[in-house]
Motif scaffolding. Structure first.
Motif, PDB file in Angstrom:
ATOM      1  N   ASP A  90    -112.394 -68.587 -44.949  1.00  0.00           N
ATOM      2  CA  ASP A  90    -112.159 -67.193 -44.563  1.00  0.00           C
ATOM      3  C   ASP A  90    -113.473 -66.429 -44.462  1.00  0.00           C
ATOM      4  O   ASP A  90    -113.689 -65.644 -43.547  1.00  0.00           O
ATOM      5  CB  ASP A  90    -111.241 -66.507 -45.582  1.00  0.00           C
ATOM      6  CG  ASP A  90    -109.851 -67.139 -45.568  1.00  0.00           C
ATOM      7  OD1 ASP A  90    -109.499 -67.733 -44.534  1.00  0.00           O
ATOM      8  OD2 ASP A  90    -109.146 -67.056 -46.588  1.00  0.00           O
ATOM      9  N   ALA A  91    -114.373 -66.671 -45.428  1.00  0.00           N
ATOM     10  CA  ALA A  91    -115.631 -65.906 -45.457  1.00  0.00           C
ATOM     11  C   ALA A  91    -116.586 -66.338 -44.348  1.00  0.00           C
ATOM     12  O   ALA A  91    -117.256 -65.519 -43.733  1.00  0.00           O
ATOM     13  CB  ALA A  91    -116.310 -66.086 -46.815  1.00  0.00           C
ATOM     14  N   MET A  92    -116.619 -67.633 -44.094  1.00  0.00           N
ATOM     15  CA  MET A  92    -117.666 -68.156 -43.208  1.00  0.00           C
ATOM     16  C   MET A  92    -117.198 -68.332 -41.762  1.00  0.00           C
ATOM     17  O   MET A  92    -118.006 -68.335 -40.841  1.00  0.00           O
ATOM     18  CB  MET A  92    -118.123 -69.510 -43.794  1.00  0.00           C
ATOM     19  CG  MET A  92    -119.272 -70.177 -43.096  1.00  0.00           C
ATOM     20  SD  MET A  92    -119.620 -71.744 -43.949  1.00  0.00           S
ATOM     21  CE  MET A  92    -120.621 -72.561 -42.719  1.00  0.00           C
ATOM     22  N   GLN A  93    -115.864 -68.498 -41.581  1.00  0.00           N
ATOM     23  CA  GLN A  93    -115.320 -68.731 -40.233  1.00  0.00           C
ATOM     24  C   GLN A  93    -116.120 -69.826 -39.514  1.00  0.00           C
ATOM     25  O   GLN A  93    -116.689 -69.584 -38.449  1.00  0.00           O
ATOM     26  CB  GLN A  93    -115.398 -67.450 -39.395  1.00  0.00           C
ATOM     27  CG  GLN A  93    -114.844 -66.226 -40.079  1.00  0.00           C
ATOM     28  CD  GLN A  93    -113.373 -66.018 -39.780  1.00  0.00           C
ATOM     29  OE1 GLN A  93    -112.950 -66.091 -38.650  1.00  0.00           O
ATOM     30  NE2 GLN A  93    -112.600 -65.797 -40.816  1.00  0.00           N
ATOM     31  N   PRO A  94    -116.183 -71.017 -40.114  1.00  0.00           N
ATOM     32  CA  PRO A  94    -117.023 -72.066 -39.511  1.00  0.00           C
ATOM     33  C   PRO A  94    -116.470 -72.566 -38.178  1.00  0.00           C
ATOM     34  O   PRO A  94    -115.279 -72.426 -37.903  1.00  0.00           O
ATOM     35  CB  PRO A  94    -116.982 -73.185 -40.558  1.00  0.00           C
ATOM     36  CG  PRO A  94    -115.674 -73.008 -41.236  1.00  0.00           C
ATOM     37  CD  PRO A  94    -115.426 -71.524 -41.271  1.00  0.00           C
ATOM     38  N   ASP A  95    -117.346 -73.154 -37.382  1.00  0.00           N
ATOM     39  CA  ASP A  95    -116.921 -73.747 -36.110  1.00  0.00           C
ATOM     40  C   ASP A  95    -116.419 -75.170 -36.330  1.00  0.00           C
ATOM     41  O   ASP A  95    -115.793 -75.748 -35.444  1.00  0.00           O
ATOM     42  CB  ASP A  95    -118.117 -73.801 -35.143  1.00  0.00           C
ATOM     43  CG  ASP A  95    -118.698 -72.423 -34.940  1.00  0.00           C
ATOM     44  OD1 ASP A  95    -117.933 -71.507 -34.601  1.00  0.00           O
ATOM     45  OD2 ASP A  95    -119.928 -72.258 -35.144  1.00  0.00           O
ATOM     46  N   ALA A  96    -116.770 -75.772 -37.469  1.00  0.00           N
ATOM     47  CA  ALA A  96    -116.338 -77.144 -37.744  1.00  0.00           C
ATOM     48  C   ALA A  96    -116.347 -77.376 -39.255  1.00  0.00           C
ATOM     49  O   ALA A  96    -117.031 -76.671 -39.993  1.00  0.00           O
ATOM     50  CB  ALA A  96    -117.287 -78.131 -37.069  1.00  0.00           C
ATOM     51  N   ILE A  97    -115.556 -78.383 -39.671  1.00  0.00           N
ATOM     52  CA  ILE A  97    -115.511 -78.755 -41.090  1.00  0.00           C
ATOM     53  C   ILE A  97    -115.881 -80.231 -41.192  1.00  0.00           C
ATOM     54  O   ILE A  97    -115.396 -81.046 -40.396  1.00  0.00           O
ATOM     55  CB  ILE A  97    -114.086 -78.577 -41.668  1.00  0.00           C
ATOM     56  CG1 ILE A  97    -113.633 -77.111 -41.538  1.00  0.00           C
ATOM     57  CG2 ILE A  97    -114.020 -79.031 -43.117  1.00  0.00           C
ATOM     58  CD1 ILE A  97    -112.154 -76.904 -41.865  1.00  0.00           C
ATOM     59  N   ILE A  98    -116.737 -80.564 -42.156  1.00  0.00           N
ATOM     60  CA  ILE A  98    -116.988 -81.983 -42.454  1.00  0.00           C
ATOM     61  C   ILE A  98    -116.524 -82.236 -43.880  1.00  0.00           C
ATOM     62  O   ILE A  98    -116.857 -81.470 -44.787  1.00  0.00           O
ATOM     63  CB  ILE A  98    -118.477 -82.357 -42.279  1.00  0.00           C
ATOM     64  CG1 ILE A  98    -118.893 -82.212 -40.810  1.00  0.00           C
ATOM     65  CG2 ILE A  98    -118.737 -83.782 -42.770  1.00  0.00           C
ATOM     66  CD1 ILE A  98    -120.337 -82.590 -40.514  1.00  0.00           C
ATOM     67  N   LEU A  99    -115.719 -83.287 -44.046  1.00  0.00           N
ATOM     68  CA  LEU A  99    -115.265 -83.665 -45.385  1.00  0.00           C
ATOM     69  C   LEU A  99    -116.135 -84.823 -45.840  1.00  0.00           C
ATOM     70  O   LEU A  99    -116.251 -85.832 -45.129  1.00  0.00           O
ATOM     71  CB  LEU A  99    -113.797 -84.110 -45.334  1.00  0.00           C
ATOM     72  CG  LEU A  99    -112.811 -83.119 -44.702  1.00  0.00           C
ATOM     73  CD1 LEU A  99    -111.424 -83.760 -44.602  1.00  0.00           C
ATOM     74  CD2 LEU A  99    -112.734 -81.847 -45.534  1.00  0.00           C
TER      75      LEU A  99
END
Ligand code: XMP
Length: 522
Positions: free
Chosen positions: A50-59
């Motif tokens: 919510d805070a960062m609104q990333p364009d992608a997530i890496i797990l």
């Protein structure tokens, strides 16, 4: 105070740490692509999304099995937000389980080490990657059944799902580690995901963020606020000082503590660069006597460290209290010092390391922290230092330990031993740096041994101390190799030390790697 100097940047890649050994490496690889990245722990992931609104997530990967009781818990909703995702190793297994597939122990043993995988050539994740390529595997579980909508896009001999994809949802998974250099085309795969599939823009250039940092410092400190900062002359505190100075000018007060354990010319170098060239307010405290008194009779290296750290806090506290109008404490804290990470054993406890560059924050000073480097890696701080015009001799300088020459003066520390050590160290540095031989060296210095041996000078018998030359290469100080200088240079160093430094009649060379030795002698 509208914005903190360390406020998170929006967009970029959010990395969820499942306890991976290589999590910081993933973050650095993404930044090398010119994209901002940030690491978080599973139970804060939704907050950070919510805070960062990333364009992608890496797990990331991790040491647990997804079906183990102590497996880190991440809400499956994270995978349903429509954000492009890449799961690495455990990350792929978590995706599989969270989205309705099945993970089982690898029946014929786990895959570990270099492995060749083969891909069909039609996935954008493998654009520009050879059809057969070597990757680094390290897993005991494997994907037995993929969730609905997923297909396998690469396999290895023992592992039918070495990579998987849900093309429409832009969710990808790799059973291997693209972030380590053993995966020969791993960075190309990360590039394909981050810049291609997720469409992140490559607009993160550390040198370009100087003005943003300066503005954030101004916003935090305001029009009248004053900052006090402990300047050590190292890269981090120097870059932080110059950034803060650019933001608020002479409302920054730097305190440089001369603890009597510095190398030759160090104090003068700091005074001349920051006071004369940058016109900064630098207050030098000569506390040598106090430190040497604390060290009198102390031989144990850990007691030395503790006393030096404690004395530093005392001296800094006394000095900072003099700046009654300063309500902020500037520090050169770096990202690796503050990253929230899953405990290495795989438990999902968030351990937040709070590391204070000035050797322990005097909490009773009640100062607000200004930490403009808090989201940066060391090489990014160096890039900012260059952008700010700091000389290479400072930006690229070799690490120097906080306890200074005390850990290179074996046994009790006193002036009689520090003087020859300082002189020998200056010769080592000069002979290496004047030939430009330092390029690939991590550290190069002299150590004084409290051992006397017999020598002969002219017709006189001598009975004096020995010194050791320590020269190492390393990537991160976790491991190190000893390095050899050209014989001629060693000869010059040895001759100069024995002829010019009183109190030393023997020069030895340390040819021990780390491990089992350490870089410093204490
Ligand atoms: P060792 O001796 O553990 O050193 O192989 C690894 C790296 O850390 C530096 N070092 C220190 N730095 N305070 C510091 O700020 C210390 O007490 C300290 N001890 C070692 C060392 O110079 C090397 O780069």
């Amino acid at each position: 105070m509208s914005e903190q100097a360390n406020a998170p940047t929006r967009g970029g890649v959010l990395i969820v740490d499942f306890g991976a050994q290589y999590c910081q490496l993933i973050a650095r690889r993404v930044r090398e692509l010119g994209v901002y990245s940030r690491i978080t722990v599973p139970d804060r992931a939704e907050l950070m999304l919510d805070a960062m609104q990333p364009d992608a997530i890496i797990l990331s990967g991790g040491p647990c099995s997804v079906y183990a009781n102590d497996a880190p818990v991440l809400s499956a909703d994270v995978a349903k937000r429509g954000i492009p995702m890449l799961g690495i190793c455990y990350g792929l297994q978590w995706l599989t389980q969270a989205l309705g597939g099945e993970v089982t122990p690898a029946s014929d043993g786990h895959e570990y080490g270099r492995t060749e995988i083969e891909h069909g050539g039609d996935s954008p994740l493998f654009d520009g990657v050879n059809a057969r390529t070597t990757v680094w595997m390290s897993h005991g579980d494997r994907v037995a059944n993929l969730p609905e909508g997923f297909v396998s896009i690469a396999s290895s001999g023992p592992c039918p799902v070495a990579a998987a994809a849900h093309v429409e949802k832009r969710i990808y998974g790799l059973q291997f580690h693209p972030e380590v250099t053993h995966s020969e085309e791993g960075q190309q795969m990360l590039r394909n995901f981050v810049l291609g599939i997720a469409g992140c823009s490559a607009d993160w250039q550390p040198g370009d963020i100087v003005e943003r940092k300066v503005q954030a410092i101004r916003d935090q400190v305001g029009d009248t606020g004053e900052v006090v900062l402990g300047l050590s002359g190292g890269v981090d505190s120097s870059v932080a000082a110059v950034l803060i100075h650019r933001a608020i000018g002479d409302r920054l007060h730097c305190v440089f503590v001369d603890n009597g354990l510095l190398r030759q010319g160090e104090r003068e170098g700091v005074e001349s660069l920051f006071r004369d060239d940058y016109h900064m307010d630098v207050h030098v405290v000569d506390a040598s006597e106090r430190f040497l008194t604390q060290l009198a009779g102390v031989e144990d290296p850990e007691v030395k460290r503790k006393r030096i750290g404690h004395e530093f806090v005392e001296v800094f506290r006394e000095c900072a209290k003099g700046y009654t109008s300063a309500h902020f404490l500037g520090q050169g804290t770096l990202y690796p010092d503050v990253i929230e990470s899953v405990a290495a054993h795989g438990g999902a406890t968030a351990t937040i390391k709070s590391h204070h560059n000035v050797g322990g924050l005097p909490e009773d000073l009640e100062l607000d922290l200004v930490e403009p480097l808090r989201d940066l890696f060391k090489d990014e701080v160096r890039a900012i230092g260059r952008e700010l015009g700091l000389p290479s001799s400072l930006v690229d300088r070799q690490p120097f330990p906080g306890p200074g020459l005390a850990v290179r003066c074996l046994g009790e520390v006193n002036t009689t031993k520090l003087e020859p050590l300082r002189a020998a160290d200056a010769i080592v540095r000069h002979e290496i740096e004047s030939r430009g031989l330092q390029e690939n060296l991590w550290q190069y210095f002299a150590v004084l041994l409290p051992v006397q041996s017999v020598g002969v000078m002219g017709d006189q018998r001598t009975y004096e101390n020995a010194c050791v030359i320590r020269i190492v290469s390393s990537d991160d100080a976790m491991t190190a190799d000893w390095e050899l200088l050209p014989t001629e240079v060693l000869r010059i160093i040895s001759n100069r030390i024995i002829n010019e430094v009183r109190g030393l009649n023997r020069v030895c060379l340390d040819i021990s790697s780390k491990p089992p030795a350490t870089i410093e002698w204490e």
